[in-house]
Scaffold this motif. Structure first.
Motif, short mmCIF file in Angstrom:
data_model
loop_
_atom_site.label_atom_id
_atom_site.label_comp_id
_atom_site.label_asym_id
_atom_site.label_seq_id
_atom_site.Cartn_x
_atom_site.Cartn_y
_atom_site.Cartn_z
N LEU A 1 2.81 19.60 56.85
CA LEU A 1 2.08 18.60 57.63
C LEU A 1 2.57 17.18 57.35
O LEU A 1 2.53 16.32 58.24
CB LEU A 1 0.58 18.71 57.34
CG LEU A 1 -0.12 20.00 57.79
CD1 LEU A 1 -1.59 19.96 57.43
CD2 LEU A 1 0.05 20.23 59.27
N ILE B 1 5.31 16.20 59.77
CA ILE B 1 5.03 16.17 61.20
C ILE B 1 4.82 14.74 61.66
O ILE B 1 4.06 13.99 61.05
CB ILE B 1 3.78 17.01 61.53
CG1 ILE B 1 3.98 18.44 61.02
CG2 ILE B 1 3.50 17.01 63.02
CD1 ILE B 1 5.15 19.17 61.60
N ALA C 1 0.18 16.92 63.66
CA ALA C 1 -0.55 17.33 62.46
C ALA C 1 -2.06 17.25 62.63
O ALA C 1 -2.80 17.97 61.99
CB ALA C 1 -0.11 16.47 61.27
N GLU D 1 0.54 21.51 53.12
CA GLU D 1 0.50 20.05 53.04
C GLU D 1 1.90 19.46 53.15
O GLU D 1 2.10 18.41 53.78
CB GLU D 1 -0.14 19.62 51.71
CG GLU D 1 -1.65 19.78 51.67
CD GLU D 1 -2.36 18.96 52.75
OE1 GLU D 1 -1.93 17.81 53.00
OE2 GLU D 1 -3.31 19.48 53.35
#
Length: 390
Positions: free
Chosen positions: A48, A51, A290, A45
């Motif tokens: 991500l 991103i 992502a 997480e």
């Protein structure tokens, strides 16, 4: 002739630089491997969250396990070796254009090998498809009166290889038995725009057409890359440790980039050197965003310890969706490597049959005598090389 004495010092200096880099890489591998071995949802997480969105730019590719088992990111899995299956392999070779002969030309030669492995009825067949190009066919479409570059000729050879695969899958009848096509090289089209949503996992358009037909016929089309140079796995570590809220490499200072590149130099095969012969890595997919959408024609990949090296196997999503089918494909490819001394035997045969020898070229040039300038079959420069005048 090469002045080897002059090169000794140059090589020695460059070797020392390379050895220093290798030492640095080895020091970083353990740290990256440890991080990836203990991945969890919280770490993913965090990655991500850094991103960029689809409307933002991003230059770093990373990968995740296709089956989302983060805790097994670096785990090795034993192959389920297959001995009953059909394999179709294709490879091609080409000559380049020699402008020092009166009638320049170039050749393509595509070889197809089809092998059936069965305890009762094994079978082996091959076919070659030669193509010769003369006169106006030698010129590039990109630039008037310029002969085709080696890269253009290679692209034509690749197109012919795809045509051979397409013909095979189109003429095949649907079967329940395991069948696969082996292609020597990447299925991923790395020439796509780096900001494209599917960069790093998109097949060539010709291959996407092949995948579409192969999916209907239950044929797995796989790419085999020997000595792969990819460095994507370690990028998770780079992203995780980036101090920025959002990745934007263009904002980084030269020193920041230099430190980041130390991790970038860690190739995927270095991280999977722990795999024993017959083991393969997790199944991964590549991301540049992502929240990318996946399609059946996109590519997943695994790393396989063939007994000689760690090879990269690229497999379309339409196969990866069926985990049992995917594992059988990996098992069949490993069997190919077992009988081929670390490299798929079907691709080895295809390469041998596609090779254009010096004798082949001499025979072609003899056939072309009388076409063009019969008085001077080749230039004075080539004449001197043929006679080995020093």
């Amino acid at each position: 002739m090469l002045d080897l004495h002059n090169l000794v010092q140059q090589i020695s200096e460059k070797k020392n630089v390379i050895l220093e880099k290798e030492k640095e890489i080895k020091e970083n591998i353990h740290e990256v491997f440890k991080f990836l071995s203990f991945l969890d949802g919280q770490k993913i997480e965090k990655v991500l969250s850094k991103i960029p969105r689809k409307d933002e730019k991003n230059e770093i590719l990373f990968c995740l396990p296709y089956y989302s088992n983060f805790d097994e990111f670096m785990k090795g899995f034993s192959c389920e070796v297959q001995t009953n299956y059909e394999v179709f392999a294709v490879d091609g070779s080409n000559t380049e254009i020699d402008r020092h002969i009166s009638q320049p030309y170039y050749l393509l030669n595509i070889a197809c090998v089809e092998i059936t492995y069965d305890n009762e009825n094994s079978n082996f067949n091959y076919q070659t498809y030669p193509y010769i190009y003369l006169d106006e066919e030698l010129y590039s479409r990109k630039e008037a009166q310029a002969i085709k570059s080696p890269s253009e000729i290679s692209r034509e050879r690749q197109t012919k290889e795809y045509m051979a695969i397409l013909e095979y899958v189109e003429n095949s009848l649907p079967k329940s038995e395991l069948r696969l096509v082996l292609y020597d090289g990447n299925l991923i089209d790395w020439t796509q725009d780096r900001q494209g949503l599917r960069f790093g996992r998109r097949a060539n358009l010709e291959l996407e057409r092949i995948f579409s037909v192969a999916k209907q016929k239950n044929i797995a089309v796989c790419g085999f890359i020997s000595m792969p140079k990819n460095s994507i796995i370690s990028n998770l570590y780079r992203i995780y440790n980036c101090e920025k809220m959002r990745i934007d490499c263009k904002e980084c200072s030269r020193e920041e980039k230099r430190n980041c590149e130390k991790i970038e130099r860690i190739r995927d095969v270095f991280l999977f050197s722990h795999l024993r012969s017959g083991q393969h890595s997790n199944v991964f997919y590549t991301l540049g965003r992502a929240f990318d959408e996946f399609e059946d024609m996109d590519i997943t990949f695994v790393y396989l310890a063939t007994g000689y090296e760690i090879a990269r196997i690229e497999i379309p999503v339409y196969v990866a969706k069926d985990e049992k089918w995917l594992k059988k494909c990996i098992g069949a490819i490993y069997h190919q490597c077992q009988v081929g001394f670390g490299y798929p035997i079907s691709l080895t045969h295809a390469h041998e049959f596609s090779t254009i020898s010096h004798q082949d070229k001499a025979a072609i040039e003899n056939m072309l005598l009388g076409v063009g300038d019969a008085i001077l079959p080749y230039s004075a420069k080539k004449n001197n090389k043929v006679k080995r005048i020093v």
